[in-house]
Write an enzyme that holds these catalytic residues in place. Structure first.
Site, PDB file in Angstrom:
ATOM      1  N   ASP A 247       0.810  -1.218   0.000  1.00 37.60           N
ATOM      2  CA  ASP A 247       0.000   0.000   0.000  1.00 37.60           C
ATOM      3  C   ASP A 247       0.842   1.267   0.000  1.00 37.60           C
ATOM      4  O   ASP A 247       1.973   1.303   0.456  1.00 37.60           O
ATOM      5  CB  ASP A 247      -0.969   0.030   1.186  1.00 37.60           C
TER       6      ASP A 247
ATOM      7  N   GLU B 175      -0.627  -2.356   5.207  1.00 36.81           N
ATOM      8  CA  GLU B 175       0.324  -2.315   6.328  1.00 36.81           C
ATOM      9  C   GLU B 175       0.217  -0.997   7.079  1.00 36.81           C
ATOM     10  O   GLU B 175       0.337  -0.957   8.300  1.00 36.81           O
ATOM     11  CB  GLU B 175       1.755  -2.517   5.812  1.00 36.81           C
ATOM     12  N   GLU B 176      -0.016   0.100   6.347  1.00 32.63           N
ATOM     13  CA  GLU B 176      -0.027   1.430   6.975  1.00 32.63           C
ATOM     14  C   GLU B 176      -1.167   1.603   7.962  1.00 32.63           C
ATOM     15  O   GLU B 176      -1.110   2.484   8.828  1.00 32.63           O
ATOM     16  CB  GLU B 176      -0.110   2.514   5.894  1.00 32.63           C
TER      17      GLU B 176
END
Length: 409
Positions: A81, A148-149
């Site tokens: 991402d 992931e963020e």
């Protein structure tokens, strides 16, 4: 033990060119967390063309299995991402992409954390192993993880049956480009990155005219008192030997200077390594917010979860083994000892779900000149742009070496 990697698993000129072109394409086409639809399509197509068994998982996640006879099963993760950041690198392959936040707001989008680097190196690694099956034996599971963020992606893949859809690895590997000298790798045993908890707090008050504060419960004054008091948690409730961070990242209230609003909203982020410290901090946050509201005669505030990143723990035994392998690959002076990082990752959730060890390392993305000049653009900066050479090749060499230490003949 010294292991010699065969030349068939080394990047040649053509593969290096493809690696760079792949990286530039991914850099120019980022997508926001859990919205990586085109990215997932691209990754799946590339991996299918290499002959891997590809399955979608966790919405926009991709898991690709490369089988090559009897042998260990090893996992390798790359995140996919981008971030809501307006790129300002001036690169000819800079992103001009936009995306939409959950509330519908259109925002610029950039691979400001290097996930384009991770994807490109994972694809190159998969291509090398797919083309050199005489050099190794076993199964490699490539996990191309979204979100992931926001700490949503690893959890989404696990909950969607990742380890039912793919063989369970005996160890998980992952890597991340960071500030540091390009051509070097850094890793540490034990706690590597913090647990991170984020919250949205809505403070309720009573609105009034600015000239008649006696008729109000001012949520700005109340919220400000909370913000200041929250900063005493680390300094007065956490032992100096323990690490913790409490950050208030945003504060919003009111629309006009002579109107006392009826509510204020702020967000906060907490980072800790130790479960006991985390419990102290989180309990203190709720106690302080509730007590300040009561002291002002205000209604109970609303505390909502935003995200929760798990701890990232590098298995000491596997880390020691991998450190020796990296020293063989890069030389002692290029393998650097690390210290725990206050940033966070959800990588650890993938291995924790099946109770296997994992190792996560960093590789540098800056030239010596950039580092010497001081304050190089860090991850999440609009100026973040890792040096292509030798950063990308280093990422591939590290991934190839880590995997070969387990599946090599």
């Amino acid at each position: 033990m010294t292991i010699t990697i065969p030349q068939t698993l080394a990047l040649g000129p053509e593969a290096t060119t493809d690696l760079i072109e792949t990286y530039k394409y991914l850099h120019a086409n980022p997508e926001l967390s859990m919205q990586e639809h085109r990215t997932a399509d691209y990754l799946a197509k590339r991996l299918e063309e290499l002959g891997l068994e590809v399955t979608r998982c966790g919405g926009t996640g991709v898991v690709a299995v490369l089988r090559n006879g009897e042998g260990p099963v090893i996992g390798m993760r790359a995140d996919t991402d981008g971030l809501p950041v307006l790129e300002d690198t001036g690169l000819d392959y800079a992103s001009t992409a936009t995306g939409q936040l959950d509330d519908g707001t259109e925002v610029p989008t950039m691979h400001a954390c290097g996930h384009d680097t991770h994807m490109a190196t994972a694809l190159a690694t998969a291509a090398l192993y797919a083309g050199a099956k005489d050099a190794w034996a076993g199964t490699i599971v490539f996990v191309l993880q979204p979100g992931e963020e926001t700490a949503a992606g690893a959890r989404a893949m696990v909950e969607d049956g990742l380890w039912d859809k793919a063989p369970k690895p005996e160890v998980m590997f992952g890597q991340h480009v960071m500030n540091g000298l390009s051509g070097t790798v850094t890793l540490m045993a034990g706690a590597a990155m913090t647990t991170a908890d984020s919250f949205k707090v809505t403070v309720y008050g009573q609105g009034s005219h600015g000239s008649m504060p006696e008729h109000s419960i001012d949520p700005i004054v109340l919220g400000a008192a909370m913000v200041l008091r929250l900063q005493t948690i680390v300094s007065r409730q956490v032992a100096p030997q323990s690490a913790a961070v409490v950050t208030i990242g945003s504060f919003h209230a009111g629309l006009k200077e002579n109107v006392i609003p009826d509510r204020a909203v702020f967000t906060l982020n907490v980072r800790t390594f130790e479960p006991e410290v985390r419990e102290i901090v989180l309990t203190s946050i709720r106690r302080i917010i509730a007590a300040e509201a009561e002291a002002s005669g205000a209604p109970e505030p609303l505390i909502e979860d935003i995200s929760a990143f798990p701890p990232l723990f590098n298995d000491p035994t596997e880390t020691e083994k991998l450190t020796e392998q990296f020293r063989t690959e890069f030389g002692d002076d290029r393998v650097l000892p690390g210290s725990p990082v206050m940033g966070s990752e959800d990588f650890g959730a993938l291995a924790a779900a099946i109770e296997v060890p994992s190792v996560f390392w960093f590789f540098g993305g800056n030239t010596a000149e950039t580092l010497a000049a001081g304050h190089p653009p860090a991850n999440h900066s609009p100026f973040f742009a890792p040096e292509i050479d030798p950063t990308l090749v280093t990422g591939v060499r590290a991934a190839v070496r880590a995997l070969y230490s387990k599946v090599g003949k």
